[in-house]
Design a protein around this motif. Sequence first.
Motif, short mmCIF file in Angstrom:
data_model
loop_
_atom_site.label_atom_id
_atom_site.label_comp_id
_atom_site.label_asym_id
_atom_site.label_seq_id
_atom_site.Cartn_x
_atom_site.Cartn_y
_atom_site.Cartn_z
N GLY A 72 0.79 -1.23 0.00
CA GLY A 72 0.00 0.00 0.00
C GLY A 72 0.82 1.27 0.00
N LEU A 73 2.03 1.19 -0.54
CA LEU A 73 2.91 2.35 -0.49
C LEU A 73 2.59 3.40 -1.55
CD1 LEU A 73 6.43 0.78 0.11
CD2 LEU A 73 5.08 2.15 1.69
N LEU A 74 2.29 2.92 -2.76
CA LEU A 74 2.18 3.84 -3.89
C LEU A 74 0.86 3.67 -4.62
CD1 LEU A 74 5.77 3.35 -5.28
CD2 LEU A 74 4.91 5.41 -4.20
N PRO A 75 0.35 4.75 -5.17
CA PRO A 75 -0.86 4.66 -5.99
C PRO A 75 -0.52 3.98 -7.32
CG PRO A 75 0.00 6.88 -6.06
CD PRO A 75 0.85 6.13 -5.07
N SER A 76 -1.50 3.27 -7.90
CA SER A 76 -1.18 2.50 -9.11
C SER A 76 -1.81 3.06 -10.36
CB SER A 76 -1.61 1.05 -8.93
OG SER A 76 -3.01 0.98 -8.94
N SER A 77 -2.59 4.13 -10.26
CA SER A 77 -3.12 4.63 -11.52
C SER A 77 -3.33 6.13 -11.51
CB SER A 77 -4.43 3.91 -11.88
OG SER A 77 -5.51 4.60 -11.35
N GLY A 78 -3.20 6.70 -12.70
CA GLY A 78 -3.38 8.14 -12.85
C GLY A 78 -2.12 8.91 -12.52
N MET A 79 -2.29 10.24 -12.49
CA MET A 79 -1.13 11.10 -12.27
C MET A 79 -1.26 11.82 -10.94
SD MET A 79 0.29 13.81 -14.98
CE MET A 79 1.59 14.95 -14.56
N SER A 80 -2.50 11.94 -10.45
CA SER A 80 -2.67 12.56 -9.14
C SER A 80 -3.92 11.96 -8.51
CB SER A 80 -2.82 14.08 -9.27
OG SER A 80 -3.90 14.36 -10.13
N THR A 81 -3.99 12.05 -7.20
CA THR A 81 -5.12 11.47 -6.49
C THR A 81 -6.38 12.24 -6.84
OG1 THR A 81 -3.56 11.05 -4.70
CG2 THR A 81 -5.90 10.76 -4.21
N ALA A 82 -7.44 11.49 -7.17
CA ALA A 82 -8.69 12.13 -7.57
C ALA A 82 -9.19 13.02 -6.44
CB ALA A 82 -9.72 11.06 -7.90
N GLY A 83 -9.68 14.20 -6.81
CA GLY A 83 -10.25 15.08 -5.82
C GLY A 83 -9.26 16.10 -5.26
N THR A 84 -7.97 15.75 -5.35
CA THR A 84 -6.98 16.74 -4.91
C THR A 84 -6.43 17.44 -6.15
OG1 THR A 84 -5.08 15.30 -5.13
CG2 THR A 84 -6.29 15.20 -3.05
N GLY A 85 -5.85 18.58 -5.92
CA GLY A 85 -5.31 19.34 -7.05
C GLY A 85 -4.08 18.66 -7.63
N GLY A 86 -3.45 17.79 -6.85
CA GLY A 86 -2.24 17.13 -7.31
C GLY A 86 -1.02 17.99 -7.09
N ASP A 87 -0.53 18.05 -5.84
CA ASP A 87 0.70 18.80 -5.60
C ASP A 87 1.90 17.97 -6.05
OD1 ASP A 87 0.40 16.88 -3.74
OD2 ASP A 87 0.80 18.14 -1.99
#
Lengths: 314, 282
Positions: free
Chosen positions: A159-174
């Motif tokens: 559970g260390l890293l997200p596996s899809s997309g470029m930023s977490t949905a709902g956040t602006g993606g810092d």
Amino acid sequence: MWKYVLKKILLAVPVLLGITIIDYAIMSLAGSPLDMMVGPRVSEAALASRAAQWGLDQPVYVQYWNWLMELLHGNLGYSYKSYQPVAELIGSHVGPTLLLMGVSMVLGLLIAVPAGIYSAVHRYEKRDYAVVSASFLFSSIPGFFLSLILIYFLNVRLGLLPSSGMSTAGTGGDALDIIRHLIMPSIVLAVGVAGGNIRYIRSAVLEILEMDYLRTARAKGMGRKIVIRRHALRNALLPIVTVIGMQIPTLFGGAVIVEQMFSWPGLGLVTMSAVTGRDYPVIMGVCLLSAVVVLASNLLTDILYAVVDPTIKY
Amino acid sequence: MKNKTHFGMIARRFLKHKMAVVCLVLLVILIVLALLAPVIAPYSPTKPSGKFSSPPTAEHILGTDKIGRDMYSRILYATQVSLEVGFLATLISTVVGVVLGLISGYFGGAVDKAIMSFTDMVMSFPYILLVLVAAAIFQPGKWSIILILGFVDWPGVARLVRGNVLSLRETNFVKSDITSGMPRRYILFSEILPNTIAPVLVYATSVFALSILDEAALSYLGMGVQPPTPSLGNLLNGAESLSVLTGKPWLWVPAGAVIILLVMCINFVGDALRDALDPRNE
């Protein structure tokens, strides 16, 4: 020098034209994108008007000519699917792909260059065999399989890293969020880059180590480390520059698959959906862009050659 | 007699690479197993033969997939299909590359220019794009993937052969052939071709490895070999789903391991072959 660059650019134009012709020919062999629209609720008339609107009722060479003329006016056409201008569609997805490719290339070279040099300096020792075997392993793992393994361990198990997309949905993606999303896809691509290049850099350094001027340097009584650092590495820059140039088409190909695996919102994802949906203008746009990038990187390699090696004059 | 000692020398040099010898043995075992799939596979690769998604048991040593097909049998057949695709694609690209390279290098001039600029075009294409577009366009399947890979991988071979022909043309034995009026066909096929076989063979091993990887990637994406025909790539197709990835490792780990093993062995053997065939080595 400038004359040489200009000549190279002029020589690249027919190659580019040739590539677009091949692309167009392959696509028109495919059959019409209208096939994708056919359905019980679509009338003949609607199809015919679509065909007329897209110019698909004309012979292939006329279609190609029209596309080329539009291109010269700076218009890449409109997507059949989303009706977005192709240039805009590509423009909004090229950033993530460049980020992914750039980071992977740097990461891959950071592994390959030291490993290659290390392996060459310790030729025929156990550590040399270990490095070379590792490089064979790296270039034998299919990218998609390595992606699955990474997702399994780093995402599902730990559970260390997200596996899809470029930023977490709902956040602006810092920045930190994007970096976390970037780690797995760039590892996959970097392993591919490193795999092929370790052996290449190793043999390039080996060749340099056998040069007369290095023997001279050693004969003068210079220490082994200084000889390698001051004379060998500087001359090994040239093959490394070549590697970077050669890597770009391969890297782009790898990116298409890796973006698919990690839903990375880049050009690869756009390409895959355009290919499966027969979105011709988008496919042509991507092919043109990638051909330009490849030719430009070849040119850049030539120029960098002259910068790195002062004995090369154009 | 001379040939025999030459072959003996190459074999001796090859045997020095222990890793490559191990890999060659493994490779031969894998190929034999794959070829004998119809004889040794315990079940049909396409028909259900047990419970759905059963983990490995005594009857199904690698478990079964979601519709109850035996995974061990499927992997055997898949290896056969993947090897076949890789081998035929390599054969096509090598033949195309050798022919174009020979023509280009031997005749020179405008022919050479035309062939080489075409080669440059194909080379400066991110070729996965070409493969994807072609795969989407022609009905995906085993034969189209063989043809696509075969007609995409040849530029490297063509360049290699052309370079070799150019340097061979300057050697005395070819020059003497030309001055003594030997027919072109003889010079090309009996003098030049045999002398370029060694590097082409080495290059072909890397094309073979690459073709297997490409077939796997394309079939994984659903654009290569189509089910129900198993291939090492499309066996991994279902692994993206979380339940397979986490709960049913027997469905994806063995197939991936076979790909890695095959490709790595081919690479090692090719590398040792390069060393063994290199006339500069003593």
